[in-house]
Scaffold this motif. Structure first.
Motif, PDB file in Angstrom:
ATOM      1  N   TRP A 148       0.822  -1.210   0.000  1.00 26.51           N
ATOM      2  CA  TRP A 148       0.000   0.000   0.000  1.00 26.51           C
ATOM      3  C   TRP A 148       0.858   1.262   0.000  1.00 26.51           C
ATOM      4  N   ASP A 149       2.175   1.098   0.111  1.00 20.58           N
ATOM      5  CA  ASP A 149       3.093   2.239   0.203  1.00 20.58           C
ATOM      6  C   ASP A 149       2.659   3.164   1.347  1.00 20.58           C
ATOM      7  N   ALA A 150       2.421   2.555   2.504  1.00 17.02           N
ATOM      8  CA  ALA A 150       1.839   3.288   3.629  1.00 17.02           C
ATOM      9  C   ALA A 150       2.555   2.956   4.937  1.00 17.02           C
ATOM     10  N   VAL A 151       2.452   3.882   5.888  1.00 18.39           N
ATOM     11  CA  VAL A 151       2.971   3.701   7.242  1.00 18.39           C
ATOM     12  C   VAL A 151       1.887   4.137   8.216  1.00 18.39           C
ATOM     13  N   VAL A 152       1.694   3.354   9.277  1.00 13.62           N
ATOM     14  CA  VAL A 152       0.724   3.686  10.313  1.00 13.62           C
ATOM     15  C   VAL A 152       1.420   3.622  11.673  1.00 13.62           C
ATOM     16  N   VAL A 153       1.351   4.710  12.416  1.00 13.55           N
ATOM     17  CA  VAL A 153       1.891   4.766  13.773  1.00 13.55           C
ATOM     18  C   VAL A 153       0.727   4.853  14.749  1.00 13.55           C
ATOM     19  N   ILE A 154       0.707   3.969  15.738  1.00 13.20           N
ATOM     20  CA  ILE A 154      -0.303   4.014  16.795  1.00 13.20           C
ATOM     21  C   ILE A 154       0.435   3.950  18.130  1.00 13.20           C
ATOM     22  N   THR A 155       0.299   5.004  18.937  1.00 19.02           N
ATOM     23  CA  THR A 155       0.909   4.992  20.263  1.00 19.02           C
ATOM     24  C   THR A 155      -0.185   4.953  21.319  1.00 19.02           C
ATOM     25  N   THR A 156       0.120   4.296  22.435  1.00 17.03           N
ATOM     26  CA  THR A 156      -0.878   4.098  23.486  1.00 17.03           C
ATOM     27  C   THR A 156      -0.226   4.149  24.858  1.00 17.03           C
ATOM     28  N   THR A 157      -1.067   4.215  25.865  1.00 14.15           N
ATOM     29  CA  THR A 157      -0.630   3.938  27.240  1.00 14.15           C
ATOM     30  C   THR A 157      -1.491   2.816  27.809  1.00 14.15           C
ATOM     31  N   ASN A 158      -1.833   1.871  26.971  1.00 13.91           N
ATOM     32  CA  ASN A 158      -2.668   0.735  27.380  1.00 13.91           C
ATOM     33  C   ASN A 158      -1.840  -0.349  28.063  1.00 13.91           C
ATOM     34  N   PHE A 159      -0.983   0.051  28.978  1.00 11.74           N
ATOM     35  CA  PHE A 159      -0.044  -0.895  29.577  1.00 11.74           C
ATOM     36  C   PHE A 159      -0.723  -1.870  30.539  1.00 11.74           C
ATOM     37  N   ARG A 160      -1.825  -1.473  31.111  1.00 11.79           N
ATOM     38  CA  ARG A 160      -2.527  -2.348  32.066  1.00 11.79           C
ATOM     39  C   ARG A 160      -3.894  -2.785  31.543  1.00 11.79           C
ATOM     40  N   VAL A 161      -4.092  -2.594  30.251  1.00 12.80           N
ATOM     41  CA  VAL A 161      -5.353  -2.973  29.620  1.00 12.80           C
ATOM     42  C   VAL A 161      -5.249  -4.410  29.115  1.00 12.80           C
ATOM     43  N   PRO A 162      -6.224  -5.258  29.392  1.00 13.04           N
ATOM     44  CA  PRO A 162      -6.175  -6.637  28.863  1.00 13.04           C
ATOM     45  C   PRO A 162      -6.184  -6.636  27.331  1.00 13.04           C
ATOM     46  N   GLY A 163      -5.344  -7.456  26.741  1.00 14.04           N
ATOM     47  CA  GLY A 163      -5.315  -7.619  25.295  1.00 14.04           C
ATOM     48  C   GLY A 163      -5.024  -6.350  24.518  1.00 14.04           C
ATOM     49  N   PRO A 164      -3.968  -5.614  24.858  1.00 18.07           N
ATOM     50  CA  PRO A 164      -3.716  -4.346  24.162  1.00 18.07           C
ATOM     51  C   PRO A 164      -3.322  -4.519  22.702  1.00 18.07           C
ATOM     52  N   HIS A 165      -2.605  -5.586  22.373  1.00 23.15           N
ATOM     53  CA  HIS A 165      -2.197  -5.786  20.977  1.00 23.15           C
ATOM     54  C   HIS A 165      -3.392  -6.091  20.066  1.00 23.15           C
ATOM     55  N   PRO A 166      -4.293  -7.008  20.447  1.00 24.13           N
ATOM     56  CA  PRO A 166      -5.492  -7.197  19.625  1.00 24.13           C
ATOM     57  C   PRO A 166      -6.336  -5.921  19.504  1.00 24.13           C
ATOM     58  N   LEU A 167      -6.320  -5.087  20.549  1.00 23.17           N
ATOM     59  CA  LEU A 167      -7.080  -3.841  20.499  1.00 23.17           C
ATOM     60  C   LEU A 167      -6.503  -2.902  19.449  1.00 23.17           C
ATOM     61  N   THR A 168      -5.185  -2.787  19.411  1.00 21.76           N
ATOM     62  CA  THR A 168      -4.546  -1.962  18.385  1.00 21.76           C
ATOM     63  C   THR A 168      -4.781  -2.544  16.998  1.00 21.76           C
ATOM     64  N   GLU A 169      -4.707  -3.869  16.875  1.00 25.23           N
ATOM     65  CA  GLU A 169      -4.953  -4.509  15.582  1.00 25.23           C
ATOM     66  C   GLU A 169      -6.383  -4.265  15.113  1.00 25.23           C
TER      67      GLU A 169
END
Length: 346
Positions: free
Chosen positions: A311-332
């Protein structure tokens, strides 16, 4: 002063960029449906299409994206190799003669290479996903000498239910190990004769115009290449764009194109559907019926820098979800259900 005012105005305007297609992204994040997202930057064909900040830090905030730092350490290894200060197949232990003898000596430990650190597939028993692991990063933080912590680890075992490296894809057994990536900093210092901070400024940050960083340091002094480097969201985007450009920035070859290509090739299997390069996560997603290949920098809390080569694209997502259950699936979920459809509609 006049030039500065113009530049500042342009930067502030960019900080609120976003077309109508991204309105749902903004609305869902502000509604708290993805918990504590702090920023999102999306670009295509080198142009930032969407840039929003959802905390008080704004565009100038240094994002502690945790293990995203590991990928930066891999970039610095590539720069050292380009300068013939290191090789990817170099044994690691000879760089640490001052730590000899190591505990649990074993000829297989003598054969641990730089590539083993980059692919998280060294033979030592180190697994941050297993709280019982002797090499778990939380045990490392309790002692002063993080290098010795890693070098003293015993050889890992492969019980019948765990295939040994020779029986795994790419001939490597992946095991997520922050201690091994922390060792990259003192390794680089011994190979280059310079601090990681100075080396990174010269070979990576200054060429990209990155002038604001915050390194965490280890108790004995070296930078922490295993996590917690602070960078602005736009600068995280630059790192992703650098790789999308094959190592080039502003027409200059900052990192060798061969190193970039090698880094995003699969070298170890994490799990079904996810491979690992040189400290890059390789994972396809599905948007509608379309498969979208990505390689990503990834850190605790679901912090991500995604590169979408097709897609010739870049996506940056920053969070402070350090104590949130399942933070990686949430970002996905944020990526696949909102960001990519909006990008697709551009």
């Amino acid at each position: 002063m006049f030039r500065y005012a113009i530049a500042l105005a342009c930067f502030v305007a960019a900080g609120s960029a976003g077309g109508a297609n991204f309105d749902a992204v903004t609305g869902e994040i502000k509604a708290g449906n993805f918990k504590q997202i702090t920023s999102v930057v999306v670009s295509r064909h080198g142009k930032v299409l969407y840039e929003q900040y959802f905390d008080d830090e704004g565009a100038q905030g240094l994002r502690n994206t945790r293990s995203v730092t590991k990928t930066v350490g891999g970039m610095l290894v590539g720069a050292a190799i380009e300068r013939k200060l290191l090789t990817v197949d170099a044994p690691v232990l000879p760089f640490f003669r001052d730590r000899m003898p190591v505990a649990h000596p074993d000829p297989r430990k003598d054969r641990i290479t730089v590539e083993d650190l980059l692919t998280m597939s060294a033979i030592v028993e180190c697994d941050d996903f297993n709280e019982f692991s002797r090499g778990h990063e939380e045990r490392m933080y309790l002692i002063e000498d993080w290098s010795r912590f890693y070098l003293d680890l015993p050889v890992r075992g492969f019980p019948e239910w765990t295939p040994p490296p020779a029986q795994q894809p790419y001939g490597r057994a992946f095991s997520y190990c922050t201690a091994g990536t922390a060792l990259i900093a003192p390794l680089l210092e011994r190979a280059t004769g310079r601090s990681v901070q100075d080396f990174a400024d010269e070979v990576l940050f200054k060429p990209l115009g990155i002038d604001k960083v915050k390194w965490q340091v280890q108790p004995l002094g070296p930078a922490m290449t295993g996590g917690s480097l602070g960078l602005r969201s736009r600068d995280l985007w630059k790192l992703g764009q650098l790789y999308l450009n094959g190592g080039k920035w502003a027409g200059k070859q900052v990192l060798p194109s061969a190193w970039v290509a090698q880094s995003i090739e699969p070298h170890a299997r994490v799990r079904d559907g996810v491979d690992y390069g040189y400290l890059w996560w390789l994972q396809p997603f599905t948007v509608g019926e379309q498969k979208v290949n990505t390689y990503a920098m990834s850190g605790m809390g679901g912090n991500k820098v995604y590169v979408l080569p097709e897609w010739d694209a870049v996506v940056v997502i920053t969070t402070t979800n350090f104590r949130v259950p399942g933070p990686h699936p949430l970002t996905e979920k944020l990526l696949t259900t909102l960001i990519l459809p909006a990008l697709q509609a551009e």
